[in-house]
Each structure stands twice: as C-alpha cells, then as structure tokens.
Design a protein around this motif. Sequence first.
Motif, short mmCIF file in Angstrom:
data_model
loop_
_atom_site.label_atom_id
_atom_site.label_comp_id
_atom_site.label_asym_id
_atom_site.label_seq_id
_atom_site.Cartn_x
_atom_site.Cartn_y
_atom_site.Cartn_z
N ALA A 116 0.87 -1.19 0.00
CA ALA A 116 0.00 0.00 0.00
C ALA A 116 0.91 1.23 0.00
O ALA A 116 1.53 1.56 1.02
N ALA A 117 0.96 1.89 -1.14
CA ALA A 117 1.86 3.04 -1.27
C ALA A 117 1.32 4.23 -0.48
O ALA A 117 0.10 4.39 -0.33
N THR A 118 2.25 5.05 0.00
CA THR A 118 1.87 6.32 0.65
C THR A 118 2.50 7.46 -0.17
O THR A 118 3.14 7.22 -1.19
N ALA A 119 2.33 8.67 0.32
CA ALA A 119 2.82 9.84 -0.42
C ALA A 119 4.32 9.74 -0.73
O ALA A 119 4.78 10.15 -1.80
N GLU A 120 5.10 9.14 0.21
CA GLU A 120 6.55 9.03 -0.02
C GLU A 120 6.84 8.15 -1.23
O GLU A 120 7.76 8.42 -2.02
N ASP A 121 6.07 7.07 -1.40
CA ASP A 121 6.29 6.19 -2.55
C ASP A 121 5.88 6.89 -3.84
O ASP A 121 6.55 6.77 -4.87
N VAL A 122 4.77 7.63 -3.76
CA VAL A 122 4.31 8.36 -4.95
C VAL A 122 5.37 9.39 -5.36
O VAL A 122 5.66 9.59 -6.54
N GLU A 123 6.01 9.98 -4.35
CA GLU A 123 7.08 10.95 -4.61
C GLU A 123 8.19 10.31 -5.46
O GLU A 123 8.67 10.88 -6.45
N LEU A 124 8.58 9.08 -5.09
CA LEU A 124 9.64 8.38 -5.83
C LEU A 124 9.18 8.08 -7.26
O LEU A 124 9.94 8.22 -8.22
N ALA A 125 7.91 7.67 -7.38
CA ALA A 125 7.38 7.31 -8.70
C ALA A 125 7.32 8.55 -9.61
O ALA A 125 7.70 8.49 -10.78
N VAL A 126 6.88 9.67 -9.04
CA VAL A 126 6.78 10.89 -9.86
C VAL A 126 8.18 11.37 -10.24
O VAL A 126 8.42 11.78 -11.39
N ALA A 127 9.12 11.26 -9.30
CA ALA A 127 10.50 11.69 -9.61
C ALA A 127 11.05 10.86 -10.77
O ALA A 127 11.70 11.39 -11.69
N ALA A 128 10.77 9.56 -10.74
CA ALA A 128 11.28 8.68 -11.81
C ALA A 128 10.62 9.04 -13.15
O ALA A 128 11.29 9.12 -14.19
N ALA A 129 9.31 9.25 -13.11
CA ALA A 129 8.59 9.57 -14.35
C ALA A 129 9.04 10.93 -14.89
O ALA A 129 9.18 11.12 -16.10
N ARG A 130 9.28 11.86 -13.98
CA ARG A 130 9.74 13.20 -14.37
C ARG A 130 11.11 13.10 -15.07
O ARG A 130 11.32 13.69 -16.12
N ARG A 131 12.02 12.34 -14.42
CA ARG A 131 13.37 12.22 -15.01
C ARG A 131 13.30 11.55 -16.39
O ARG A 131 13.92 11.98 -17.34
N ALA A 132 12.46 10.47 -16.47
CA ALA A 132 12.34 9.75 -17.75
C ALA A 132 11.80 10.69 -18.83
O ALA A 132 12.17 10.58 -20.00
N PHE A 133 10.93 11.61 -18.42
CA PHE A 133 10.37 12.54 -19.41
C PHE A 133 11.33 13.69 -19.72
O PHE A 133 11.60 13.99 -20.88
N ASP A 134 11.88 14.31 -18.66
CA ASP A 134 12.65 15.54 -18.86
C ASP A 134 14.08 15.28 -19.34
O ASP A 134 14.62 16.06 -20.11
N LYS A 135 14.69 14.19 -18.84
CA LYS A 135 16.13 14.01 -19.10
C LYS A 135 16.45 12.80 -19.95
O LYS A 135 17.37 12.83 -20.76
N ASP A 136 15.72 11.68 -19.74
CA ASP A 136 16.15 10.42 -20.37
C ASP A 136 15.70 10.29 -21.82
O ASP A 136 16.07 9.34 -22.49
N GLY A 137 14.83 11.16 -22.27
CA GLY A 137 14.57 11.18 -23.70
C GLY A 137 13.38 10.39 -24.21
O GLY A 137 13.21 10.28 -25.42
N TRP A 138 12.54 9.83 -23.35
CA TRP A 138 11.37 9.08 -23.84
C TRP A 138 10.52 9.91 -24.82
O TRP A 138 10.17 9.41 -25.88
N PRO A 139 10.24 11.16 -24.53
CA PRO A 139 9.41 11.92 -25.49
C PRO A 139 10.16 12.22 -26.79
O PRO A 139 9.52 12.57 -27.77
N ARG A 140 11.50 12.11 -26.76
CA ARG A 140 12.26 12.50 -27.95
C ARG A 140 12.65 11.34 -28.85
O ARG A 140 13.11 11.55 -29.96
N ILE A 141 12.47 10.11 -28.38
CA ILE A 141 12.74 9.00 -29.31
C ILE A 141 11.62 9.00 -30.34
O ILE A 141 10.53 9.51 -30.08
N ASP A 142 11.88 8.43 -31.51
CA ASP A 142 10.83 8.53 -32.54
C ASP A 142 9.65 7.61 -32.25
O ASP A 142 9.75 6.67 -31.44
N GLY A 143 8.53 7.93 -32.89
CA GLY A 143 7.30 7.17 -32.66
C GLY A 143 7.46 5.71 -33.05
O GLY A 143 6.87 4.81 -32.44
N GLN A 144 8.27 5.47 -34.07
CA GLN A 144 8.54 4.10 -34.52
C GLN A 144 9.09 3.27 -33.36
O GLN A 144 8.65 2.14 -33.10
N SER A 145 10.04 3.85 -32.63
CA SER A 145 10.66 3.11 -31.52
C SER A 145 9.67 2.93 -30.38
O SER A 145 9.60 1.86 -29.77
#
Length: 491
Positions: free
Chosen positions: A36-65
């Motif tokens: 049962a996740a609490t706010a602290e776990d959600v914090e980790l999940a959002v941080a990971a999703a944020r990094r994957a979006f802002d820095k790791d390039g998921w939105p910038r790889i092409d649609g084909q990939s």
Amino acid sequence: MRSKLYIDGQWIRPVHGKTFSVINPATEETIHAIAAATAEDVELAVAAARRAFDKDGWPRIDGQSRGCYLRAIAAGIRARHDELARLEVIDNGKPLPEALGDIEDSAGCFEYYADLAEKLDNNPVEEIAVSDNRFTSKVVREPVGVAGAIIPWNYPLLMASWKVAPALAAGCTVVLKPSELTSLTALELAAIAMEAGLPAGVLNIVTGTGAEAGQAIIDHPLIDKLAFTGSVPTGSKIMSAAARDIKRISLELGGKSPFVIFSDADIEQAVEWIMFGIFWNQGQVCSATSRVLIEAPIYDRVMARLCQAAKEIRIGNGLDDGVLLGPLVSRGQYDKVVAAIEAAVKAGARIAIGGKRPEGLDKGYYLEPTILTEVPLDSAAWREEIFGPVLCVRPFETEAEAIELANDSRFGLAAAVMSQDEARAERVAAAFRAGIVWINCSQPTFTEAPWGGYKTSGIGRELGRWGLENYLEVKQITRYASKKRWGWYLK
Ligand code: NAD
C-alpha cells in the motif's frame, strides 16, 4: 502474484511497509497481500517519471521506436493470456470468458496505439496559413508530460491499457494507480513492460488506496495530467485538485444509460441485448444500459421472456464452466447494491425477479439478476448508478416520451435504441444526449471509436485518435519570414 511497487524499473517495498489484502470475491478468502503506497512512494514514482520525461529522452525518441515497445508489451500480454485472465477472475470475480476477452482487448489496445505512435512520426507538422504573409506558422503535437492515471476495478487490465497505451504512444511517462480492489494484473503489466525493455521510469505502478496513494498523485505538483476513470464523487475531487495547478484532466465517470425498445423490434434480439447491457460483468459496467424503456404494445411479451431468460443465467465462480454471472467485486459493492434494491422497494418499485442471494451460494458476493418495475422516476434507483446486475424497466407510449425519459438524467455516457425502422433509430440516436450511442445492440466497444460521456459522465474521450490527443499538447511555431525590419520601435 506480485506484491511490490514498480518504480523506476524496479520492484520496491513501500517506504512504510504497509500492505492491503486481496480477497477472492467468489470465496471471500484472502489470497494475497499487496504493497500500500503512501505519499513518499508516490514521490519516488513521480520523480522517476519526471526524469524519464525531462532528461532520459522518452518523449524525444521517434514514434517508430515507441511503437516497438508497445508491440512488445502487446506480445507479452498475449503470451500470458490465460494466466492474466485467471488472475482477473480471482481478483474481480468476472466469468472467465469475459476475462479472456478483456485480455485480448488489452493487447489489441497496445497494438492500436503502436500504430498511432508510428504515424506521429510522419504527420505532426501542419502548416497554417496566417493572415499576414510576412509570417509562416506551423503546428506540432508534443506529449503533455507526466501523466497520473487512476483506474477502477471493473476492467482492471483493460482500463490500465486504455490509459498507459495512448500515454506511452504520445511520449508521456506514467504513474498508474490501479484500484485497491483489483491490482494483480496491473502489476503483471509492469512485469511485461520490464520484459519488453521499457526504459526505467517510463511506466511506474503504485498500488494503494485512493485516500493515500491516489490523493498523493492528484495533489502532486509535478504531474502534468490526470487521467481518471471511476465514480463521479472521486472525479469531482480530482477536478478540484487539478484546478490548483491547472493540470490537464480527462474524466471517464459513471452512467445511468437508457435502452429504448420500439415495438417493431425482434423480441429475442431485444431480450439478448437487454441482458448483455446489464448482466455482463455483473452489471458493473459504466455504460450498462440500466434503464430499459419498452414501447407499451410489446412490454408484457418482452418482460415475460426477459424474466425467464434472466432466471436461466448460470451464476457461480467465474472459473467454472458455463458461468455467465459471477460475484460482485467486494463486500462493500455487494452491500451497496443490496441497499439500493431495498431503497427502490421502499420508494415503491416492484421486484419482478431476483433481488437476493442465489440459493446454494452461501459464500461469495453473489446476487441474482434483478429486474425492477414501477420504479418511481424520482427515486434513486431510476436516477443513480447502482453498478450491479439490477435493471429498471418501464413502458412508454410515444417516441417523444421515450426520448424525454431517456435524456432525463444527469448522466450522458451511453444510450441505445432498438427498432427495425432505420429512420426512427437514427432520429432517436441523434436525439440522445450521450457520448456513446448503440443502434440495435448494447455495449460493443471498439478501440478505434471515441469513448466518453456528456454531462456528469465525464470530460474528454478515450480510445481512437481522441485517446491519443488526451496526451498531446498543441504547439504553434510562428516565424517572421520577411527580410524587412519590423519597424515598430526602430524606424
Ligand atoms: P472510485 O471512484 O471509487 O475509484 C476509482 C479509483 O479512484 C480507484 O483507483 C480509487 O482508489 C481511486 N480514488 C478514490 N478516492 C481517491 C482520491 N481521493 N484521490 C485519488 N484517487 C482516488 O470508483 P470505482 O468504485 O473504483 O469504480 C466504479 C466507478 O467507475 C463507477 O461509477 C463507474 O461508472 C466508473 N467507470 C467509468 C468508466 C468510463 O469509461 N466512463 C469505466 C469504468 C468505470
């Protein structure tokens, strides 16, 4: 069965070590415990999703990939078709043939959005003719950002797929919270995504209650969009929470959908579609056609055949052969539906059939298929969603009366009409104030077609290209293309 949270590509224990029980609704036995996740776990999940979006390039790889990952997830779902369907049955209670269909549809949804992800590579630049020819303007589509997705328990893997597939196709990253009543297949989806090689942080799955994990998601300032399916009261809370940070929202909420049957309809077909509209998934379907209006001349004949056929439905454990009505999802839902039937009777409704626990099924949240008549138009049974195998039926005299009764609702998710007169069916379909209209059937749902409601049934549309647009922003890029100076301040 898995029990940990899936955050940043890893299985982790919740910070506070809390768990909740998984109960099989057919046996009432506790079969598992999940983090049962609490706010602290959600914090980790959002941080990971944020990094994957802002820095790791998921939105910038092409649609084909991105499409390749989605296809690999679809293949992973297909490879575990039976196992996933059985998990759905022991978690939700639905009959196995329905669960098998849900799993197939979930894989199909990932494939459909894989196609759309690929198309995003070619289509997005749209040149716009602007009124001043010194300028050129073009429009591009970009992913919204981090999506927080919150889903209900009635179609666990399918509802997850309706959100995760278009979000990933668009280039968003996701924090998904399944319902605390049915989290098993969402965790398997995480495992499948991991096997498909989906980069860490792109999809995060946090199990937990609405009050803790869900609230932490909707309150999180670093989430850009909330995609929600569930009840109106929770939808309303989500809208308020989203208002604080002007988050984008899409809401798929409840319904009290009408089904109008004219007297030229084939009685056997009408009865079968009425049953499909309210007993499928134990009536726990947002688009269930739970108010049936029958033209007076055939009312008695339809009712007689409907009651007879409904009594013959085999009720039992969803894993048993031939069962077409399983238990309701939980004790809470069972008590709510029974209370709604009692209140309807108090308000003056008559029980034509059902209304009680089936004989011989003493354990499990089983309820007979129930048909109510003489339901007062101002009663909760007629106006509010019951979300169980409970049908309200009434006769009507004229087309105008049927349309008025059908539209007299604060909901507007779905509506259905049955008539062999095509012009009349089209006329009534046009008059319905609902986002989904069926002619001569009820409930068929296609990944390609838009899904969503009018009025309090929600905001926005899922599925089809509309489902992808939910996760895309529109950006205009305007260029000053003239060689001449602008000449406002500097002449
Ligand atoms: P619900 O609103 O109780 O819960 C839905 C989800 O919201 C769950 O994951 C829950 O944990 C979470 N939640 C609850 N409180 C929250 C909060 N304060 N903050 C954040 N999240 C919170 O609905 P339910 O009982 O799970 O599902 C049944 C409802 O869903 C019905 O009304 C049904 O019509 C609707 N539904 C609609 C569609 C559609 O496409 N329109 C599809 C399926 C179900």
